[in-house]
Design an enzyme around this catalytic site. Structure first.
Site, PDB file in Angstrom:
ATOM      1  N   HIS A   3      38.126  37.827  45.303  1.00  0.00           N
ATOM      2  CA  HIS A   3      38.635  38.630  44.190  1.00  0.00           C
ATOM      3  C   HIS A   3      39.575  40.006  44.508  1.00  0.00           C
ATOM      4  O   HIS A   3      40.018  39.937  45.822  1.00  0.00           O
ATOM      5  CB  HIS A   3      37.518  39.131  43.114  1.00  0.00           C
ATOM      6  CG  HIS A   3      36.488  37.672  43.037  1.00  0.00           C
ATOM      7  ND1 HIS A   3      36.938  36.718  42.192  1.00  0.00           N
ATOM      8  CD2 HIS A   3      35.467  37.520  43.687  1.00  0.00           C
ATOM      9  CE1 HIS A   3      35.946  35.647  42.207  1.00  0.00           C
ATOM     10  NE2 HIS A   3      35.042  36.320  43.189  1.00  0.00           N
ATOM     11  N   GLU A  61      31.711  42.727  42.673  1.00  0.00           N
ATOM     12  CA  GLU A  61      31.946  41.790  43.831  1.00  0.00           C
ATOM     13  C   GLU A  61      33.018  42.356  44.474  1.00  0.00           C
ATOM     14  O   GLU A  61      33.026  42.129  45.782  1.00  0.00           O
ATOM     15  CB  GLU A  61      31.753  40.423  42.996  1.00  0.00           C
ATOM     16  CG  GLU A  61      32.048  39.413  44.152  1.00  0.00           C
ATOM     17  CD  GLU A  61      32.241  38.034  43.738  1.00  0.00           C
ATOM     18  OE1 GLU A  61      32.325  37.706  42.386  1.00  0.00           O
ATOM     19  OE2 GLU A  61      32.357  37.170  44.505  1.00  0.00           O
ATOM     20  N   HIS A 121      31.967  36.434  49.261  1.00  0.00           N
ATOM     21  CA  HIS A 121      31.652  36.618  47.878  1.00  0.00           C
ATOM     22  C   HIS A 121      30.375  37.057  47.642  1.00  0.00           C
ATOM     23  O   HIS A 121      29.280  36.952  48.562  1.00  0.00           O
ATOM     24  CB  HIS A 121      31.861  35.302  46.956  1.00  0.00           C
ATOM     25  CG  HIS A 121      33.250  34.838  47.122  1.00  0.00           C
ATOM     26  ND1 HIS A 121      33.879  35.023  45.989  1.00  0.00           N
ATOM     27  CD2 HIS A 121      33.897  34.211  47.836  1.00  0.00           C
ATOM     28  CE1 HIS A 121      35.254  34.375  46.254  1.00  0.00           C
ATOM     29  NE2 HIS A 121      35.333  34.019  47.442  1.00  0.00           N
ATOM     30  N   GLU A 138      28.718  33.152  49.764  1.00  0.00           N
ATOM     31  CA  GLU A 138      28.015  34.115  48.788  1.00  0.00           C
ATOM     32  C   GLU A 138      26.808  34.707  49.364  1.00  0.00           C
ATOM     33  O   GLU A 138      25.708  34.116  49.612  1.00  0.00           O
ATOM     34  CB  GLU A 138      27.486  33.132  47.736  1.00  0.00           C
ATOM     35  CG  GLU A 138      28.458  32.202  46.772  1.00  0.00           C
ATOM     36  CD  GLU A 138      29.365  33.015  45.767  1.00  0.00           C
ATOM     37  OE1 GLU A 138      29.057  33.856  45.694  1.00  0.00           O
ATOM     38  OE2 GLU A 138      30.170  32.326  45.291  1.00  0.00           O
TER      39      GLU A 138
HETATM   40 ZN    ZN Z   1      33.419  35.413  43.857  1.00  0.00          ZN
END
Ligand code: ZN
Length: 316
Positions: free
Chosen positions: A106, A143, A198, A280
């Protein structure tokens, strides 16, 4: 994201750590043990292996080589370039000459550019949004901030070993890049390994990390046949080292306790022609995971785990 309603399974009841270690030691020579068992041999005490041991691969990473400072190594922000770069001539260390592309998930500016990031791009199997805003903790730590912070820590660690590290972005642009461009940056850099960083946004109680591996896809511009195998190797090593460095357990809601997931819906993986995984690191919406993700001390451990996994893969 799919959730396993039957999770969590009842963990195996054992009378103590000693017995557990013996049980694991007995399993290892049978080659039934995957990365998690191997890593758990010397990992933190709280990381008991899950009930379901991954058996599809017994990739065992070598310990990461010692860190050797390399003052000459400098970072590079990747820009799409027609000629692959294969490391800095002056760099020294075990990863000298190796190129690692780090993709901070992101962009902190995506929130202000929703129309741009909602534009569809071709991911081979489908058309999908350019990017998303990402998630955040309930207290508002995003994030995008998290992924940039961990990415910078990872860069420092990899450069100390001589690697050339390129970023897909460094918050130096108002939004994006789009997922297809993120993949192209790794491809054009001729990266030896790419990691996209992430943190998840799932329900409270869903905890732990998972590494996402590319599925075998061939559609349009997507053809992952050449990267599925090496990406799995890379991902398994990162997962194992991540457990060891952070003390965090593999996800209790994705991957059946393996800490690994395989997806065919991520453009960043589908369009990659070089070994690539996503990680993640935890669930930002779970208060306990959020306490870890917002800790700079924990983020350093997370970056160390990733660096160790990447080193193990590149030095195999
Ligand atoms: Zn993400």
């Amino acid at each position: 994201m799919s959730y396993d309603e039957n999770w969590p399974p009842t963990p195996p009841r054992r009378s103590g750590r000693g017995n557990l270690t013996i049980a694991i030691a007995a399993l290892v020579p049978t080659a039934l043990a995957g990365w998690l068992v191997w890593e758990s041999m010397s990992g933190p005490d709280e990381n008991e292996p899950p009930k379901a041991l991954p058996s599809r691969s017994a990739a065992v990473g070598k310990p990461a080589p010692p860190v050797t400072p390399s003052p000459s190594a400098t970072s590079t922000t990747a820009s799409p370039s027609p000629s692959p770069s294969k490391g800095k001539p002056g760099a020294s260390g075990p990863l000298a000459g190796r190129v690692v592309v780090v993709d901070p998930g992101h962009n902190p500016g995506n929130f202000r550019h929703t129309s741009e990031i909602n534009k569809l791009v071709d991911i081979g199997t489908n058309r999908k949004e350019c990017d998303t805003t990402g998630t955040s903790t309930n207290a508002g730590y995003t994030e995008a901030e998290f992924s940039l912070d961990v990415s910078q820590r990872l860069r420092t660690l990899l450069e100390k070993q001589g690697a050339t590290v390129k970023f897909t972005h460094t918050d130096d642009r108002p939004f994006g890049p789009c997922v297809d461009e993120r993949a192209r940056i790794g491809n054009k850099a001729g990266a030896d390994a790419v990691i996209s960083i992430h943190a998840d946004g799932s329900a409270t109680g869903n905890r732990g990390f998972h590494v996402i591996l590319p599925a075998l896809v061939k559609a349009g511009a997507a053809d992952t046949a050449k990267i599925v195998g090496p990406s799995r190797d890379l991902g398994e090593r990162i997962a194992g080292k991540f457990v060891r460095a952070t003390g965090s357990a593999p996800s209790n809601y994705v991957g059946d306790g393996t800490g690994l997931d395989v997806r065919e819906d991520l453009g960043g993986l589908n369009l990659s022609t070089v070994p690539k995984v996503f990680i993640e690191c935890g669930n930002m919406r779970d208060p306990k995971d959020a306490a870890l993700l917002t800790s700079s001390n924990w983020r350093q451990k997370a970056a160390q785990g990733m660096a160790d996994g990447i080193s193990s893969y590149l030095d195999r």
